[in-house]
Design an enzyme around this catalytic site. Structure first.
Site, PDB file in Angstrom:
ATOM      1  N   GLU A 124      -3.151  -4.552   6.200  1.00 61.51           N
ATOM      2  CA  GLU A 124      -4.278  -5.476   6.135  1.00 61.51           C
ATOM      3  C   GLU A 124      -4.245  -6.449   4.963  1.00 61.51           C
ATOM      4  OE1 GLU A 124      -5.843  -1.587   4.131  1.00 61.51           O
ATOM      5  OE2 GLU A 124      -4.481  -2.121   5.767  1.00 61.51           O
ATOM      6  N   GLU A 161       0.850  -1.193   0.000  1.00 56.15           N
ATOM      7  CA  GLU A 161       0.000   0.000   0.000  1.00 56.15           C
ATOM      8  C   GLU A 161       0.884   1.242   0.000  1.00 56.15           C
ATOM      9  OE1 GLU A 161      -4.136   1.077   2.178  1.00 56.15           O
ATOM     10  OE2 GLU A 161      -2.442   0.777   3.521  1.00 56.15           O
ATOM     11  N   GLU A 213      -6.848  -4.167  11.936  1.00 58.64           N
ATOM     12  CA  GLU A 213      -6.530  -4.933  10.727  1.00 58.64           C
ATOM     13  C   GLU A 213      -7.578  -6.018  10.467  1.00 58.64           C
ATOM     14  OE1 GLU A 213      -4.318  -3.535   8.940  1.00 58.64           O
ATOM     15  OE2 GLU A 213      -3.785  -2.220  10.602  1.00 58.64           O
ATOM     16  N   GLY A 226       2.108   0.754  11.504  1.00 56.19           N
ATOM     17  CA  GLY A 226       1.754  -0.120  12.609  1.00 56.19           C
ATOM     18  C   GLY A 226       1.427  -1.513  12.123  1.00 56.19           C
ATOM     19  N   ALA A 227       0.724  -1.584  10.992  1.00 57.67           N
ATOM     20  CA  ALA A 227       0.328  -2.877  10.436  1.00 57.67           C
ATOM     21  C   ALA A 227      -0.231  -2.647   9.042  1.00 57.67           C
ATOM     22  CB  ALA A 227      -0.718  -3.562  11.321  1.00 57.67           C
ATOM     23  N   HIS A 238     -10.505  -4.677   8.658  1.00 60.89           N
ATOM     24  CA  HIS A 238     -10.219  -4.469   7.238  1.00 60.89           C
ATOM     25  C   HIS A 238     -10.535  -5.701   6.383  1.00 60.89           C
ATOM     26  CE1 HIS A 238      -8.601  -0.519   6.685  1.00 60.89           C
ATOM     27  NE2 HIS A 238      -7.582  -0.673   7.525  1.00 60.89           N
TER      28      HIS A 238
END
Length: 847
Positions: free
Chosen positions: A269, A126, A301, A266-267, A304
């Site tokens: 998905e 992303e 996440e 942070g993370a 998502h």
């Protein structure tokens, strides 16, 4: 970055010409440390005779075959795009290329663990970076099925979106993993994670009766710290909550959560294969705020998987809705399905403070931003996208009702599963379930920028009875929209030594003045709190009497959420230069000792550090910082043994320490000659204490080298970079500068930590020498570095602590002379805004 952009118009034109069916991606990860072989076969329909292009950022394109015809790579590929002419109604394209590993956290990131020399890979796509791993029509509305075949060292683990197959021998100590096809998904949520990861496995039963395999992964050298059982517990709670509230079973076949090194966010998905920053694997003690944030991130996440992965935005202008929904839903799930029941207090303290800050920058924008190209996405991926959007969704839920909101969301998932949508598609469902027309609401909240301020106007008679009560609403001159708000007004009085709510009124507020007749005739309370329960997105001000009560009795407010709102109101008034920063410092030091919520403590102490270091009048900054540090050390010594508050007071004492007395206390704490009951100086805290000593001139490269030798890990290397950059001399700062500007080999995490150390300077004048070199370097950095590295350099190496007229004027001069590129200008504009706000606060504090 030049040449890698994609415009919305190009994406729309391409989507009108083609429809993608499937990708077969074959990767050979055994070909060295710089590149890997990527072979992509994509099948797609097209308008016969049309021309288009496919995205592929490569080192070398070996062959391009379109419908059986060999195309000359030298003619059709420029290393970023491959031109495709004369398309048929049905097409098969095969691209064979050498793709490049990165160390920037974009594309396929390659990391070598200093502990054991093992190589770990993970993808981060992303917004536009799957094209760094395979040839792809890189836009979210061209969904397809993806089949990955991966050859890698035999002792590795390979994970992707589909369940991991048994590998077959590929010779030369390698194996090949052939993954089954995914469902139709967007390219940016495809994933590949490969290396000798350790893993723990479990399972759960979905609401439709399927068994969903669960996995948690981390590097071997961190696996001893992995609390997999707790992560599985939170995951199960999230699954049960979302499947019930969304009325839709989990949409994928398995759910892996992978903690990976040097992660920028942070993370992420990725469908069925979520990647997290490995800072969420706790090798040392962390604050409760970080523990809670990890839970929110896990549930963010997971949300998502439905909102973003199952149903995906058509173009990046609706990226905000993906992130805002996940942030809102994860906070709701955390509060209602886990032990972290004060999640909305955390949301108010952290997310909303971020949103208000972002929304008052010159670069603020409507939640539904105009996204003309990929660079627009990158710079609008911000506090508006996440925090303001989630805050406004919370306001929308208050407006339409939570049950109707969730019912509309459930209908949205069923109607649009596996497809792409726009904002209006969701609003249609919410209007149907709630009966409210959201056209005006959406226009005022989503299509305009800026934050409103709400103030109470109260009149009382001689015996304290309210004779009139109104809520006044104002807007910034540049963003004059007056909005409708659903909010609550709380009346608080002192009862048995606590400030407790004795009356609550919920109402709609609209216009510049809203009369509240329902409160007329009541006794005026000690504290009137607008936006009680934090339903609305607005800055609030306390009336004069309530402010006096709040300052005197803030610690006695019974509700953690109400306290957070009062803390926030005090900080907003300080940032807006309405009240002196010195008053805020006194407020914090006088009340923080009894605060119970970890995130509120963390946010408030961060704001204390900024106020003392940049917002107080310059001639008082050193004394104020010394006073604050001494007070925090006293609070640490008085705090409950082993408490979160004690831990945070020590950490922020170290961050503010500057005097010989402070440094002696830190050295004694670090070497064990001074102890605090219940406090363990573990690996990470020892680094923070060392950085404080280095920044204070009480330690240097010898001590840094010794600490790194004792902690020869990725975390250790990052802390060492921060410590080295904290050396408070011109020579030390120059070495830090050269380590990231003179070479482009430093990985993303090292660049980021170097910036943290560079900006640390008790004597800020040492940074003055870098003002001119900073502006001289900007255009070259933007042209030569990846977006994320450029962002870290532009923001992290800006000498912001100077916060003076000279830095302001130099920044303005650069902006006057450099009208392009817009994305770079935005970062510099935001730097300038911070300096201008600091100067205004200093002037107010000096009055």
């Amino acid at each position: 970055m030049p040449g890698e952009n994609l415009t919305r118009v190009e994406a729309q034109e391409r989507a009108a010409l083609i429809r993608t069916h499937s990708y077969d991606v074959t990767l050979d990860l055994t070909r060295g440390s710089e590149t890997f072989l990527s072979t992509t076969t994509v099948r797609f329909s097209a308008e016969a005779g049309a021309s288009t292009f496919i995205d592929a950022i490569t080192r070398t394109v070996h062959s391009v075959t379109l419908n059986g015809a060999e195309l000359d790579p030298a003619q059709v590929s420029d290393g970023v795009r491959i031109q495709l002419d004369g398309l048929a109604a049905e097409n098969e394209l095969t691209v064979v290329a050498d793709a490049i590993y990165t160390n920037t956290g974009e594309g396929l990131h390659r990391f070598v663990d200093p502990v054991d020399g093992e190589v770990y890979l993970y993808s981060q796509f992303e917004v536009p970076d799957s094209r760094r791993m395979f040839a792809v029509f890189e836009q979210p509305d061209l969904k397809a099925e993806f089949t990955f075949t991966v050859t890698a060292p035999a002792h590795w683990v390979v994970v992707s979106n589909s369940p991991t197959p048994q590998p077959v021998d590929a010779g030369d100590d390698a194996k090949t993993w052939s993954f089954p096809a995914t469902s139709r998904i967007s390219s940016y949520i495809t994933a590949l994670i490969a290396g000798p990861y350790d893993s723990v496995h479990s399972e759960l039963t979905s609401s439709d009766g399927r068994t969903i395999p669960l996995g948690v992964y981390t590097r071997k050298s961190l696996s001893e710290y992995l609390d997999a059982d707790y992560i599985f517990d939170k995951t199960r709670e999230g699954f049960a909550f979302y499947e019930e509230k969304f009325d839709y079973a989990y949409p994928f076949e398995k759910y892996d959560q992978l903690f990976v090194p040097e992660f920028n966010a942070g993370a992420m998905e990725n469908a069925g294969a979520v990647t997290f920053t490995e800072t969420y694997v706790f090798r040392s003690k962390v604050t409760d705020a970080i523990k809670e944030r990890r839970v929110v991130t896990i549930l963010h996440e997971l949300a998502h998987m439905w909102f973003g992965d199952l149903v995906t935005m058509k173009w990046w202008n609706d990226l905000w809705l993906n992130e805002s929904f996940a942030e809102y839903a994860s906070t709701l799930a955390t509060a209602e399905a886990t032990e972290w029941t004060e999640a909305w207090t955390t949301f108010a303290a952290m997310e909303k403070s971020w949103a208000y800050k972002q929304d008052q920058l010159p670069s603020t924008h409507p939640i539904v931003a105009t996204i003309n190209d990929l660079e627009d996405v990158q710079v609008n991926f911000d506090g508006i996208t996440y925090a303001k959007g989630a805050s406004v969704l919370k306001q929308l839920v208050a407006w339409v009702g939570q049950d109707d909101f969730l019912a509309g969301v459930a209908k949205y998932f069923k109607k649009h599963e596996h497809s792409n949508t726009e904002l209006r598609d969701l609003l249609v469902e919410l209007e149907a379930t709630s009966g409210r027309d959201l056209t005006d609401w959406a226009a005022k909240w989503l299509e305009t920028a800026g934050v409103n301020t709400l103030r109470p106007e109260i009149a009382v008679d001689a015996d304290g009875t309210i004779t009139s009560f109104a809520v006044l609403q104002t807007a910034a001159a540049d963003y004059p929209t007056i909005r409708p708000h659903r909010l609550a007004i709380g009346f608080y009085n002192l009862v048995d030594g606590a400030l407790v709510r004795e009356h609550r009124l919920e109402l709609d507020v609209d216009g510049e003045r809203t009369e509240v007749a329902e409160l007329v005739g009541q006794k005026r309370p000690a504290l009137v709190l607008l936006n009680d329960d934090d339903l609305a997105y607005a800055k609030i001000r306390l009336d004069e009497d309530s402010l006096a009560v709040a300052i005197e009795h803030l610690a006695k407010i019974e509700s953690p959420l109400a306290r957070s709102l009062v803390w926030g109101a005090a900080w907003d008034a300080t940032r807006d230069a309405e009240t002196p920063a010195s008053d805020y410092v006194r407020l914090v030091l006088g009340n923080i000792a009894t605060e119970t919520e970890s995130t509120t403590i963390r946010t408030t102490l961060s704001q204390l550090a900024l106020a003392a270091g940049s917002y107080v009048a310059p001639e008082r900054q050193q004394a104020t910082a010394e006073e604050a540090a001494s007070a925090l050390w006293a609070l640490a010594q008085q705090a409950e043994a082993g408490s979160d508050a004690q831990f945070q007071f020590v950490k922020f004492f170290a961050a503010l320490a500057s005097t010989d007395e402070h440094l002696a206390a830190i050295a004694a704490l670090r070497d064990g000659s001074t102890t605090l009951p219940g406090l363990t100086v573990d690996t990470d805290l020892a680094w923070e204490l060392l950085i404080a000593l280095v920044a204070g001139g009480a330690a240097g490269q010898d001590e840094i080298a010794a600490a790194l030798a004792a902690d020869n890990t990725a975390n250790g290397a990052q802390f060492a970079a921060q410590a080295s950059a904290s050396i408070p001399t011109l020579e030390g700062k120059q070495a830090a500068w050269d380590s990231v500007f003179a070479t482009d080999s430093a990985p993303n995490a090292i660049v980021r930590y170097t910036g943290l150390g560079f900006q640390r300077a008790a004597d800020k004048s040492v940074l003055a020498a870098f003002v001119a070199p900073y502006f001289e370097a900007l255009q070259g950095v933007w042209e030569s570095r990846s977006y994320k590295i450029a962002e870290y350099l532009v923001a992290g190496m800006y000498p912001a602590p100077l916060a003076n007229a000279e830095l302001r004027d130099a920044t303005r001069a650069w902006l006057d002379a450099n009208q392009e590129p817009a994305a770079l200008r935005r970062l510099v504009v935001e730097n300038l805004a911070g300096v201008e706000r600091a100067i205004a606060a200093q002037e107010r504090d000096a009055q």
